[in-house]
Structures are given as structure tokens and as C-alpha cells.
Design an enzyme around this catalytic site. Structure first.
Site, PDB file in Angstrom:
ATOM      1  N   PHE A 134       0.853  -1.178   0.000  1.00 46.80           N
ATOM      2  CA  PHE A 134       0.000   0.000   0.000  1.00 46.80           C
ATOM      3  C   PHE A 134       0.890   1.229   0.000  1.00 46.80           C
ATOM      4  CE2 PHE A 134      -2.644   3.161   2.237  1.00 46.80           C
ATOM      5  CZ  PHE A 134      -3.893   2.999   1.643  1.00 46.80           C
ATOM      6  N   SER A 143       2.733  12.321   7.845  1.00 44.90           N
ATOM      7  CA  SER A 143       1.506  12.677   8.536  1.00 44.90           C
ATOM      8  C   SER A 143       0.596  13.567   7.704  1.00 44.90           C
ATOM      9  CB  SER A 143       1.832  13.387   9.858  1.00 44.90           C
ATOM     10  OG  SER A 143       2.486  12.510  10.755  1.00 44.90           O
ATOM     11  N   GLU A 368       0.865   4.376  10.915  1.00 46.84           N
ATOM     12  CA  GLU A 368      -0.602   4.452  10.828  1.00 46.84           C
ATOM     13  C   GLU A 368      -1.145   5.603  11.673  1.00 46.84           C
ATOM     14  OE1 GLU A 368      -1.740   2.695   8.607  1.00 46.84           O
ATOM     15  OE2 GLU A 368      -0.568   0.856   8.476  1.00 46.84           O
TER      16      GLU A 368
END
Length: 389
Positions: A134, A143, A368
């Protein structure tokens, strides 16, 4: 001496169905058989047999297990969470393999892809025959994905992609990538076979964390794709962010696995280790550490179950996942660090998993979505004001 495992204090197994507990048992056995005997060596060498593991995990339905159709197991969100917990009790990098395959690459195709994309890739990915990755993060844009530099432009009916993606799990061994790029219309996703001319992947070496995970850089140099490589239902930045929410949910559970394994290791060690003529588990300061760690582990577990039930009811919100990711990873890291102190000098030895878990959780804390990003997500929900940037 009678002992109680931390998660037995509140009898959290009573929160689960027999099916959920059976799935947990299968995954725990898989980790015991295929991960625990080997992971210290994988970690020390910085190499992990991704394809072999993928086939083993596929054999018990772990890849894309919470998706339906195309050979996926169609399990509940809670069952998927329990699987992530057991996987990360083995190693965060091993859980990352499953998370990226199922919650990022497969989910993006399952949610936003064409029927042709789904038929072409999902059955093989569920079977572990195809490895996916991904591509969202870039060397200069982590971010703030809205600032991505990767571009896709039209050339006749084709698309031409140029850019670089960084810190991409599974990239060096992947067969297919979901790549996010800026177009004239905004942000779009593309299904990119990794053998397409102009695509190169380089493994990131010399990591001090997640060493039992395959991480890479993807360079896209004039990559020509047909028009149908575009994910037709992925429009705007909300699409990749929804994929991140899927992956973050798995982390809410997974981090608890690393914490649980660290705490179990420290409890066993302290019960056998004697100083001043008695087991160190019998000292007040040691028991205070255990009590605090057990309380935080159980609180995190209750939060994970609550979020899982909301996911299964179809009402889980992204900011709720941020609450879980922020709390559970932060507390898991604190537990691993504290358990390392209980093991003393032995805590830094690869003979025990605690230092490895602590080092891995340093990465899980910031991937994440960093803790700061999740604080801002929660803060925006509380105040109605965005404070990003």
C-alpha cells in the site's frame, strides 16, 4: 504458588462467543508453531520469509479475513482483532504483514476496485499466492498525505505515474501495489503490478525496529498504466484514509498482544528469579509494576472489544479508532518498557522477547498515524476546530 494470567483477572473471555475463542485458538497455535520458534532469528538477521508465512496464514484464512467473497473468510471484526492480538504476541512485524495484506492492499481493492480488479487480485491475495502493498507514505510526506508529491497524468487513454513511496511494508516482495497519487481531479488510487516497467522496489536496511518485517521504497519512473488501473470508486483523500482506519483498528488489538507477551514473560521470569533469598515476584515494588501493567492491559482490551462490537454493528467512527490506537499502543509500549526493567540485564537479550516487543512498539507508536495525529483527530472532534499544521 497460585498465579493468575493478567487477562483472567476480569474474565474477559466471557465477552466472546465460542466461535471467536476458537478462531483465537487457531491463530495462537499458528503463532506458537510457525513464529515463536523462529522470530528471534528473523529479527536478528533482519530477514523474514514473507511468502512462506503468507501461505501458512492463508491456510487458516487470516489474509483479508474480515472481508467477504473472493476466498476471504468473512470473519467478524472482533475475531479479526483477536487474530491481530495473537499475531503481535509473536511479533509486531508479523502482524504488520497480515494487516498490510488484508486491511490496506486487499481492503482498498475490495472497497474501491472494479470487478476486474477484485477478480484478478483478491482470490490470489487471500490464498497467499500474491503479496500486496500500500503506497501512500512518501519520503517527505508522512503525517500530511494531502501534500503527496507522486503524480499521475493522462497520456491518451493511459496514466503515467511518477514519484516515490517510502516505508512500504511488503514492497520488496510484493506482486501488486495500491498506489495513491495526485491527479487533476485530486487524489486517486491505482492498482500497479510490481513488474510494470518503471517500477522498482528497494528494501530498507539497517532498521532497529520491526526487523522481522519486510520494508521498502517504491520508485515510480514514468510508469505507464492502462485506464482501467484506476480504482473507480476511490475519490479524494477520504479513500486512503478509510483504508488506514481499517489498519489502525487491527493495531488497537495487536499492540495488546505485544504487551500481553511482555507481561507474561516478566511474570514467569520474576517467579523463577531469586534475589535476597526469595523470588523477585514477591517484592512489593515488583508487584506494583505488575498490577499497573495488568490494569492497563485489561482497560485496553475492554476498549478493543467495544470498538470491535461497534465495527460489527457498522457504527464504528474513525475518531473512535484514534482513541483506541492512541491509548493501546501508548500503554502497550509503557508495559513493555516496564517489563524490560523487571528482567534486568536479561531484558536486553534476544533469549526473551520483551526488548524486541518494546523496540517494535516504538515504530507502531508512530505508524498508521503518530500519537500526535490521533490526539489532533480527537481534539478536533471535541472542539470542532482543526489544529493540523
Amino acid at each position: 504458588m497460585t498465579t493468575t494470567r493478567p487477562l483472567d483477572l476480569l474474565d474477559v473471555d466471557a465477552l466472546h462467543s465460542e466461535e471467536e475463542l476458537a478462531i483465537r485458538a487457531v491463530v495462537r497455535r499458528m503463532v506458537d508453531d510457525h513464529v515463536r520458534p523462529n522470530v528471534a532469528d528473523w529479527y536478528e538477521r533482519g530477514q523474514v520469509p514473507v511468502r512462506d508465512l503468507a501461505k501458512e496464514f492463508a491456510g487458516v484464512g487470516l489474509l483479508g479475513m474480515h472481508l467477504t467473497g473472493y476466498g476471504c473468510a468473512g470473519s467478524s471484526a472482533v475475531a479479526y482483532g483477536l487474530a491481530c492480538l495473537e499475531l503481535e504476541a509473536g511479533d509486531s512485524g508479523v502482524r504488520s504483514l497480515v494487516s498490510v495484506q488484508g486491511s490496506l492492499a486487499m481492503f482498498a481493492i475490495w472497497k474501491y476496485g472494479s470487478d476486474e480488479h477484485k477478480d484478478r487480485w483478491l482470490p490470489g491475495m487471500a490464498a497467499g499466492d500474491h503479496i500486496g502493498c500500500f503506497g501512500l507514505t512518501e519520503p517527505d510526506h508522512g503525517s500530511d498525505p494531502a501534500s503527496m508529491a507522486t503524480r499521475a497524468r493522462r497520456d491518451g487513454d493511459d496514466w503515467i505515474l511518477d514519484g516515490t513511496k517510502m516505508w512500504i511494508t511488503n514492497a520488496p516482495v510484493a506482486d501488486v501495489a495500491v498506489i495513491w497519487a495526485r491527479t487533476e481531479a485530486g487524489v486517486n488510487g491505482f492498482v500497479v503490478p510490481m513488474d510494470t516497467p518503471g517500477v522498482t522496489a528497494r528494501e530498507v536496511k539497517h532498521k532497529l525496529s520491526l526487523r522481522a518485517s519486510c520494508t521498502g521504497e517504491i520508485v515510480l519512473d514514468g510508469v505507464r498504466l492502462p485506464a482501467d488501473a484506476l480504482l473507480p470508486d476511490a475519490k479524494g483523500l477520504k479513500a486512503p484514509l478509510s483504508c488506514l482506519t481499517e489498519a489502525r483498528y487491527g493495531i488497537v488489538w495487536g499492540a495488546l498482544g505485544a504487551a500481553r507477551d511482555s507481561l507474561h514473560t516478566a511474570l514467569d521470569y520474576a517467579g523463577a528469579r531469586e534475589q535476597f533469598g526469595r523470588p523477585i515476584a514477591g517484592f512489593q515494588l515488583t508487584q506494583a509494576k505488575f498490577a499497573d501493567a495488568a490494569v492497563e492491559l485489561q482497560k485496553g482490551y475492554l476498549l478493543a472489544v467495544h470498538l470491535g462490537r461497534r465495527a460489527d454493528a457498522g457504527v464504528l467512527k474513525p475518531e473512535q479508532v484514534s482513541v483506541g490506537k492512541l491509548n493501546n499502543v501508548r500503554e502497550a509500549l509503557a508495559i513493555a518498557r516496564q517489563c524490560r526493567t523487571i528482567l534486568g540485564a536479561n531484558g536486553i537479550s534476544a533469549e526473551y522477547p520483551v526488548m524486541r516487543h518494546a523496540a517494535n512498539l516504538e515504530t507502531v507508536l508512530t505508524y498508521e498515524g503518530t500519537s500526535e495525529i490521533h490526539q489532533l483527530v480527537i481534539g478536533q472532534k471535541l472542539t470542532g476546530l482543526a489544529a493540523f499544521g
